[in-house]
Scaffold this motif. Structure first.
Motif, PDB file in Angstrom:
ATOM      1  N   ASP A  91       0.861  -1.173   0.000  1.00  0.00           N
ATOM      2  CA  ASP A  91       0.000   0.000   0.000  1.00  0.00           C
ATOM      3  C   ASP A  91       0.900   1.226   0.000  1.00  0.00           C
ATOM      4  O   ASP A  91       2.000   1.204   0.567  1.00  0.00           O
ATOM      5  CB  ASP A  91      -0.905   0.021   1.240  1.00  0.00           C
ATOM      6  N   THR A  95       0.349   3.951   7.428  1.00  0.00           N
ATOM      7  CA  THR A  95      -0.697   3.533   8.360  1.00  0.00           C
ATOM      8  C   THR A  95      -0.820   4.476   9.549  1.00  0.00           C
ATOM      9  O   THR A  95      -1.772   4.386  10.308  1.00  0.00           O
ATOM     10  CB  THR A  95      -0.439   2.102   8.877  1.00  0.00           C
ATOM     11  N   HIS A  96       0.106   5.390   9.707  1.00  0.00           N
ATOM     12  CA  HIS A  96       0.032   6.358  10.810  1.00  0.00           C
ATOM     13  C   HIS A  96      -0.536   7.699  10.348  1.00  0.00           C
ATOM     14  O   HIS A  96      -1.519   8.181  10.889  1.00  0.00           O
ATOM     15  CB  HIS A  96       1.405   6.581  11.440  1.00  0.00           C
ATOM     16  N   GLU A  98      -1.334   8.661   7.034  1.00  0.00           N
ATOM     17  CA  GLU A  98      -2.062   8.635   5.767  1.00  0.00           C
ATOM     18  C   GLU A  98      -1.396   9.489   4.693  1.00  0.00           C
ATOM     19  O   GLU A  98      -2.049  10.102   3.866  1.00  0.00           O
ATOM     20  CB  GLU A  98      -3.525   9.013   5.975  1.00  0.00           C
ATOM     21  N   ALA A 132       4.504   4.766  13.646  1.00  0.00           N
ATOM     22  CA  ALA A 132       3.634   3.744  13.043  1.00  0.00           C
ATOM     23  C   ALA A 132       3.677   2.465  13.869  1.00  0.00           C
ATOM     24  O   ALA A 132       4.741   2.051  14.339  1.00  0.00           O
ATOM     25  CB  ALA A 132       4.064   3.454  11.618  1.00  0.00           C
ATOM     26  N   ARG A 134       0.969  -0.083  12.938  1.00  0.00           N
ATOM     27  CA  ARG A 134       0.266  -1.039  12.086  1.00  0.00           C
ATOM     28  C   ARG A 134       1.076  -1.281  10.812  1.00  0.00           C
ATOM     29  O   ARG A 134       1.618  -0.341  10.229  1.00  0.00           O
ATOM     30  CB  ARG A 134      -1.126  -0.529  11.721  1.00  0.00           C
ATOM     31  N   LEU A 136       1.955  -2.304   6.800  1.00  0.00           N
ATOM     32  CA  LEU A 136       1.405  -2.062   5.466  1.00  0.00           C
ATOM     33  C   LEU A 136       0.930  -3.381   4.877  1.00  0.00           C
ATOM     34  O   LEU A 136       1.520  -4.431   5.159  1.00  0.00           O
ATOM     35  CB  LEU A 136       2.487  -1.526   4.522  1.00  0.00           C
TER      36      LEU A 136
END
Length: 157
Positions: A91, A95-96, A98, A132, A134, A136
């Motif tokens: 992606d 995830t932190h 955007e 971050a 989470r 990717l």
């Protein structure tokens, strides 16, 4: 930053534009992305995404040490990166924060977010440092006939 819109039919990849020079994480200027050497006509929709396979771009559009944002209708914005000849597809959105990771830095086998410098492993998607936490999503990718093809079922998330 160069963006290739895989779902567009009227425009081929990278029509000779390049991004302005932006500072890298270390503060030194990073060179602008090179423009494509040639325009390629768009592929027909039936070849673009079949059987879970999606053609993202020409492999030549992502030389070693470079990244490319690819917008698809199937998975949203993706990051195609070339680490010493190995193509990775994840992606493109941090995830932190955007933010678009294609605007960040490629350091060895990791991408650094341009907003808060979160780092992600390109092979696994793992978040490597704060802020971050989470990972990717990572997609399996191959080069076939000079084109980067991704299998858009998530490999890890």
């Amino acid at each position: 930053m160069r963006t290739f819109v895989a779902a567009m039919s009227a425009v081929g990849p990278c029509r000779g534009t390049s991004s302005p020079t932006r500072p890298s994480r270390s503060g030194s200027p990073a060179s602008a992305s090179p423009s494509c050497s040639r325009w390629r006509p768009p592929m027909s929709a039936d070849l673009r995404s079949t059987g879970g396979r999606t053609v993202l771009c020409a492999a030549d559009d992502v030389p070693p040490g470079r990244m490319l944002r690819v917008v698809t209708g199937d998975a949203g914005p993706l990051l195609v990166s070339n680490v010493n000849g190995t193509i990775h597809v994840t992606d493109d959105t941090c995830t932190h924060a955007e933010a678009s990771l294609s605007e960040g830095d490629l350091e060895a086998d990791r991408v650094v977010c341009p907003v808060h410098w979160a780092e992600f492993d390109l092979a696994t998607g793992k978040a490597l440092c704060f802020p971050a936490s989470r990972p990717l999503a990572v997609y399996r990718a191959v080069v076939e006939d000079g084109m980067v093809v991704a299998f858009l079922a998530r490999r890890s998330a």
